[in-house]
Scaffold this active site. Structure first.
Site, PDB file in Angstrom:
ATOM      1  N   LYS A  54       0.843  -1.202   0.000  1.00  0.00           N
ATOM      2  CA  LYS A  54       0.000   0.000   0.000  1.00  0.00           C
ATOM      3  C   LYS A  54       0.874   1.247   0.000  1.00  0.00           C
ATOM      4  O   LYS A  54       0.613   2.217  -0.713  1.00  0.00           O
ATOM      5  CB  LYS A  54      -0.934  -0.013   1.218  1.00  0.00           C
ATOM      6  CG  LYS A  54      -2.055  -1.042   1.092  1.00  0.00           C
ATOM      7  CD  LYS A  54      -2.839  -1.260   2.384  1.00  0.00           C
ATOM      8  CE  LYS A  54      -3.864  -2.377   2.206  1.00  0.00           C
ATOM      9  NZ  LYS A  54      -4.605  -2.732   3.420  1.00  0.00           N
ATOM     10  N   GLN A  98      -4.480  -1.613   9.736  1.00  0.00           N
ATOM     11  CA  GLN A  98      -4.451  -2.924   9.082  1.00  0.00           C
ATOM     12  C   GLN A  98      -5.051  -3.993   9.994  1.00  0.00           C
ATOM     13  O   GLN A  98      -4.695  -4.100  11.164  1.00  0.00           O
ATOM     14  CB  GLN A  98      -3.001  -3.272   8.700  1.00  0.00           C
ATOM     15  CG  GLN A  98      -2.847  -4.542   7.894  1.00  0.00           C
ATOM     16  CD  GLN A  98      -3.481  -4.489   6.496  1.00  0.00           C
ATOM     17  OE1 GLN A  98      -3.616  -3.425   5.907  1.00  0.00           O
ATOM     18  NE2 GLN A  98      -3.900  -5.629   5.988  1.00  0.00           N
ATOM     19  N   ASP A 121     -10.892   3.150   4.443  1.00  0.00           N
ATOM     20  CA  ASP A 121     -11.329   1.761   4.273  1.00  0.00           C
ATOM     21  C   ASP A 121     -12.859   1.677   4.153  1.00  0.00           C
ATOM     22  O   ASP A 121     -13.397   0.633   3.796  1.00  0.00           O
ATOM     23  CB  ASP A 121     -10.914   0.922   5.499  1.00  0.00           C
ATOM     24  CG  ASP A 121      -9.631   0.150   5.283  1.00  0.00           C
ATOM     25  OD1 ASP A 121      -9.393  -0.320   4.160  1.00  0.00           O
ATOM     26  OD2 ASP A 121      -8.859   0.017   6.262  1.00  0.00           O
TER      27      ASP A 121
HETATM   28  N1  GUN Z   1      -6.971  -6.705   6.166  1.00  0.00           N
HETATM   29  C1  GUN Z   1      -7.400  -7.448   5.106  1.00  0.00           C
HETATM   30  N2  GUN Z   1      -8.034  -6.652   4.216  1.00  0.00           N
HETATM   31  C2  GUN Z   1      -8.015  -5.404   4.725  1.00  0.00           C
HETATM   32  C3  GUN Z   1      -8.516  -4.145   4.271  1.00  0.00           C
HETATM   33  O1  GUN Z   1      -9.124  -4.020   3.201  1.00  0.00           O
HETATM   34  N3  GUN Z   1      -8.274  -3.083   5.087  1.00  0.00           N
HETATM   35  C4  GUN Z   1      -7.620  -3.209   6.263  1.00  0.00           C
HETATM   36  N4  GUN Z   1      -7.462  -2.110   6.989  1.00  0.00           N
HETATM   37  N5  GUN Z   1      -7.156  -4.349   6.717  1.00  0.00           N
HETATM   38  C5  GUN Z   1      -7.347  -5.435   5.956  1.00  0.00           C
END
Ligand code: GUN
Length: 288
Positions: A54, A98, A121
């Site tokens: 990311k 995350q 998110d």
């Molecule tokens: N863990 C797995 N997928 C995601 C996501 O889309 N966002 C976040 N913050 N954590 C994740």
């Protein structure tokens, strides 16, 4: 005949180059530099890779990113304190915590603490409510990425039967909403299937669009797919040999489907791209 391969990596590159131009134009016009804060708690290796990817994508698009790494024994209060600090930092536009978080931390309490205007998110109840009502502030990253893949692959969605395998809050549930609502790559008749669904194969075989998001390696086999269907694989599973596979048995399903997305190189890069898009939206929303 073998299916058209929906190349998420290539589509993501195209969208990212457009986003890069939008970031530069926002900077030039307003002086605002979009900035994502990522929070990683603990040492889960997969999460560390996701967060690194990311951050790399942010860099590629001209978005600043700052990573906050906290030890696995971080308390809920310590994490809440960091979230509050980021909420109040005017130079931070997007906050990404995350998941998963360590067991001692109440995940919902943390996600609820992220201020909705920085919730890139789209996990906060206010943002989920706006999505449900069809007036989104931020679209959920993975479902939005899937929708872009359907658009780019030329799939007909309106009036078709879309079947979503999986009812998670992050993918299955919001995916079904986006496909059901009015809009591009939408207006579908949607069925959600989950672990208690009966006659699963009968239902998946009637899907014109099949979205697999159940987290079971190579669960969807050729006999479960209608000839010519569009199949999007959201799964990322590691086999015993550490190979990355999706929720779809790619080699056999590609001989039946009309179009199919691979793993890796399918949905993954699109999810990250939609996170970048949300960070840009958040930067535009920021008070100046
Ligand atoms: N863990 C797995 N997928 C995601 C996501 O889309 N966002 C976040 N913050 N954590 C994740």
């Amino acid at each position: 005949m073998s299916a058209q391969i929906i190349d998420g990596k290539a589509i993501a590159q195209k969208v990212r180059s457009g986003l890069g131009e939008e970031v530069a134009s926002l900077q030039a016009k307003t002086g605002v530099q979009p900035h994502l804060a990522a929070v990683l708690v603990g040492e889960d290796p997969a999460s560390a890779v996701y967060v690194r990817n990311k951050q790399r994508a942010c860099e590629q698009t001209g978005i600043d990113s700052t990573l906050h790494t906290l030890p696995a024994e971080t308390t809920q209060q310590e994490l809440l304190d960091l979230v509050h600090q980021l909420n109040n930092d005017p130079l931070i536009h997007g906050i990404l915590v995350q998941l998963p978080l360590p067991d001692q931390i109440d995940e919902l309490a943390i996600l609820d603490a992220v201020t909705p205007l920085k919730d890139v998110d789209a996990f906060h109840p206010e943002n989920v409510g706006l999505i449900v009502q069809g007036r989104p502030r931020f679209l959920p990253c993975t479902p939005h990425g899937v929708q872009q893949m359907l658009i780019e692959s030329g799939a007909e969605v309106a009036g078709k039967h879309a079947v979503v395998l999986g009812r998670s809050e992050i993918v299955g549930k919001p995916m079904a909403l986006l496909l059901m609502q009015k809009g591009e790559a939408a207006n579908a008749t949607v069925t959600i299937c989950h672990s208690r669904t009966q006659n699963l194969t009968e239902i998946t075989r009637s899907a014109d669009i099949l979205i697999a998001a159940i987290g079971k390696p190579e669960f969807v086999t050729a006999d479960m797919v209608k000839p010519g269907a569009t199949v999007i694989d959201v799964g990322t599973n590691r086999t015993a040999e550490k190979k990355l596979v999706g929720d779809v048995a790619f080699d056999e399903v590609k001989e039946v489907a009309g179009a199919i997305s691979p793993v890796p190189g399918g949905v993954g890069p699109m999810t990250i791209t939609m996170l970048l898009k949300n960070t840009l939206i958040a930067a535009r929303l920021a008070k100046r």
